[in-house]
Enzyme design. Structure first.
Site, short mmCIF file in Angstrom:
data_model
loop_
_atom_site.label_atom_id
_atom_site.label_comp_id
_atom_site.label_asym_id
_atom_site.label_seq_id
_atom_site.Cartn_x
_atom_site.Cartn_y
_atom_site.Cartn_z
N GLU A 134 7.15 -0.28 12.83
CA GLU A 134 8.41 0.61 12.75
C GLU A 134 8.00 1.79 12.75
OE1 GLU A 134 10.24 -0.90 9.52
OE2 GLU A 134 10.43 -3.04 9.97
N LYS A 145 0.79 -1.29 0.05
CA LYS A 145 -0.07 0.00 0.10
C LYS A 145 0.92 1.22 0.00
CE LYS A 145 -3.00 3.15 2.49
NZ LYS A 145 -2.03 4.16 1.89
N CYS A 169 13.18 10.23 8.18
CA CYS A 169 13.06 9.70 9.54
C CYS A 169 14.42 9.97 10.54
CB CYS A 169 12.60 8.26 9.25
SG CYS A 169 14.30 7.38 8.36
N GLU A 184 8.54 15.23 16.53
CA GLU A 184 9.15 15.38 15.40
C GLU A 184 8.48 16.24 14.39
OE1 GLU A 184 10.45 12.11 12.05
OE2 GLU A 184 8.35 12.01 12.71
#
Length: 491
Positions: free
Chosen positions: A260, A182, A292, A389
């Site tokens: 993750e 996906k 990331c 973040e």
């Protein structure tokens, strides 16, 4: 700032080796973040489409040739796959630019080649999957087999489709698994084109299936996830995702799956200035901060802090923003409008909480999701921009005194993906590297990612590892075969 007109070749779902419309006929639009113009109308997959994709993958695994091919045969197909990625590098780089706001130069000459080399790396592993012999008591001869785990699901984020596709799909293919992929709804085009290349490479029908659609939090809450994780059908055996924290928590809470998470990295700058300035820029502003492993917090020792910030300010102001197809450009648009607005709101919150805005912090240009490269100082550990973040072009500089202090502060987070230590002192380098609780510690370098180096985080920054031979283990399971021999009590 304008993107060249480009023919979009694949906009449907890819199921069982064919591009097909969604069963509902629903579609959605994908947007060029540099121009805010519609690129294409893409088929929107729903639960029933994922059902078809999972069934195709299940059939391909149970009865198709892929898991039964020799490692050598899979290796040859993966090598062909890699060659096709190289042959179509211009097309893939262009799709990454117009669909994801990436820069053409780095995509064409860095990220896309990394994707092809990732396929070559795991192609080399495909014919080296082996078990071991066991020395057992009672005159029993035994050995182990390492076999593909089955049907797997891959959910790919929007910040680098070619690279992310390769890091997940290549090891799964090498192991002999089949899969449903996906892509992110913000950037569906690259995954569809790579699916087309898989067919040209000789990957059998049903081995790779690609379903576009809205995945986790909108009106289809976990629809794709639920279908992929249906335990009553035992499909798939592994779910590999890389998403933002709210989405991961939704998956973990509702599906209790492997997950993750990659976020909130740190850079610790000590004693040297020239290289840390360059690494700070690269570690935060590469790919407009949508990484990331971006060094979200930059800890600078107080003795060099002021000089460091002045020189860093000059570099940030000189970070060229503009047309992503211009090879001189170093800073393109944020990936999508929602994320663009989120980054701007984080910047505003940083100002309200007392951080000093040195430069940047505003929208850039009259159209497109551009944000000026931004530098904050006087950032404290309790500020939002130091705790959460941002995933955007924002550098936060924090001052520290001692090594023990900065280790404690760097570790005072629930995240731990990556970190960097800049120092000429080998004792400091060793002490900090062993003390930081993160999946990677880069000494006098940053973003030192490689297909042979395992990549993943500590704490809430993830389970498992991508890249390296460790990644292959996610897609294999071990079987023990035991046989009694002469004089065994079993005979």
């Amino acid at each position: 700032m304008s993107s060249p007109k480009h023919e979009i070749k694949f906009t449907k779902l890819f199921i069982n080796g064919e591009f097909v419309d969604s069963l509902s006929g629903n579609t959605f639009k994908t947007i060029d973040p540099a121009t805010e113009q519609v690129l294409a109308t893409v088929s929107e997959g729903r639960k029933e489409d994922v059902d078809l994709a999972v069934k195709a993958a299940r059939e391909a695994f149970d009865n198709g040739p892929w898991p039964r091919l020799s490692g050598e045969a899979r290796r040859k197909i993966l090598l062909k796959f890699a060659d096709l990625i190289d042959e179509n590098a211009d097309e893939l780089a262009t799709l990454e630019v117009i669909d994801g706001g990436k820069l053409f130069g780095p995509m064409r000459y860095f990220e896309v080649p990394i994707a092809s080399e990732t396929f070559r790396y795991f192609a080399g592993a495909a014919d080296k999957i082996r078990g071991s012999t066991l020395k057992m008591s009672s005159n029993i001869q035994a050995y182990t087999l390492r076999e593909p785990i089955g049907v797997v699901g891959h959910i790919i984020p929007w910040n680098g489709q070619a690279y992310m596709f390769a890091t997940k799909v290549a090891p799964a293919l090498a192991a002999g698994c089949t899969m449903v992929v996906k892509p992110a709804e913000q950037t569906p085009l690259t995954g569809l084109f790579v699916a087309h290349l898989s067919r040209l490479a000789g990957v059998p029908d049903g081995v790779i299936n690609v379903v576009n659609g809205f995945g986790i939090l909108p009106e289809l809450p976990c629809a794709l996830i639920w279908t992929l994780m249906r335990l009553r059908l035992r499909d798939p055996r592994k779910l590999v995702v890389r998403l933002c924290m709210p989405q991961h928590q939704a998956i973990c809470n509702q599906c209790r799956s492997n997950w993750e998470e990659n976020r909130l990295s740190s850079s610790l700058t000590m004693q040297i200035l020239i290289k840390p300035r360059n690494l700070t820029i690269l570690g935060n502003l590469t790919s407009k901060g949508e990484m990331c492993v971006a060094g979200s917090r930059v800890f600078v020792q107080e003795g060099v802090h002021d000089v460091f910030v002045k020189k860093l300010e000059v570099m940030v102001k000189g970070w060229a923003t503009g047309d992503p197809f211009d090879l001189a450009t170093r800073h393109g648009p944020q990936n999508n409008k929602q994320h663009y607005e989120k980054v701007l709101s984080c910047i505003e919150r940083g100002k309200k909480e007392g951080a000093t805005l040195v430069t940047g912090g505003k929208p850039f240009g009259k159209r497109g999701y551009y944000i000026e490269p931004t530098l904050f100082t006087n950032v404290t550990d309790d500020m939002t921009i130091a705790k959460e973040e941002i995933f955007g072009p924002v550098i936060s500089v924090l001052k520290f005194k001692t090594v023990d202090e900065v280790i404690k502060r760097a570790n005072a987070t629930k995240y731990g993906l990556a970190s960097g230590v800049m120092t000429k002192n080998i004792d400091i380098a060793n002490t900090v590297s062993r003390s930081i609780r993160a999946g990677a510690v880069w000494v006098n370098c940053f973003i030192a990612l490689d297909r042979d180096a395992p990549h993943g985080g500590y704490k809430m920054s993830g389970f498992g590892r991508e890249q390296g031979l460790e990644a292959l283990e996610h897609y294999l399971q071990v079987k023990t075969v035991a046989t009694p021999i002469y004089d065994s009590p079993w005979l």
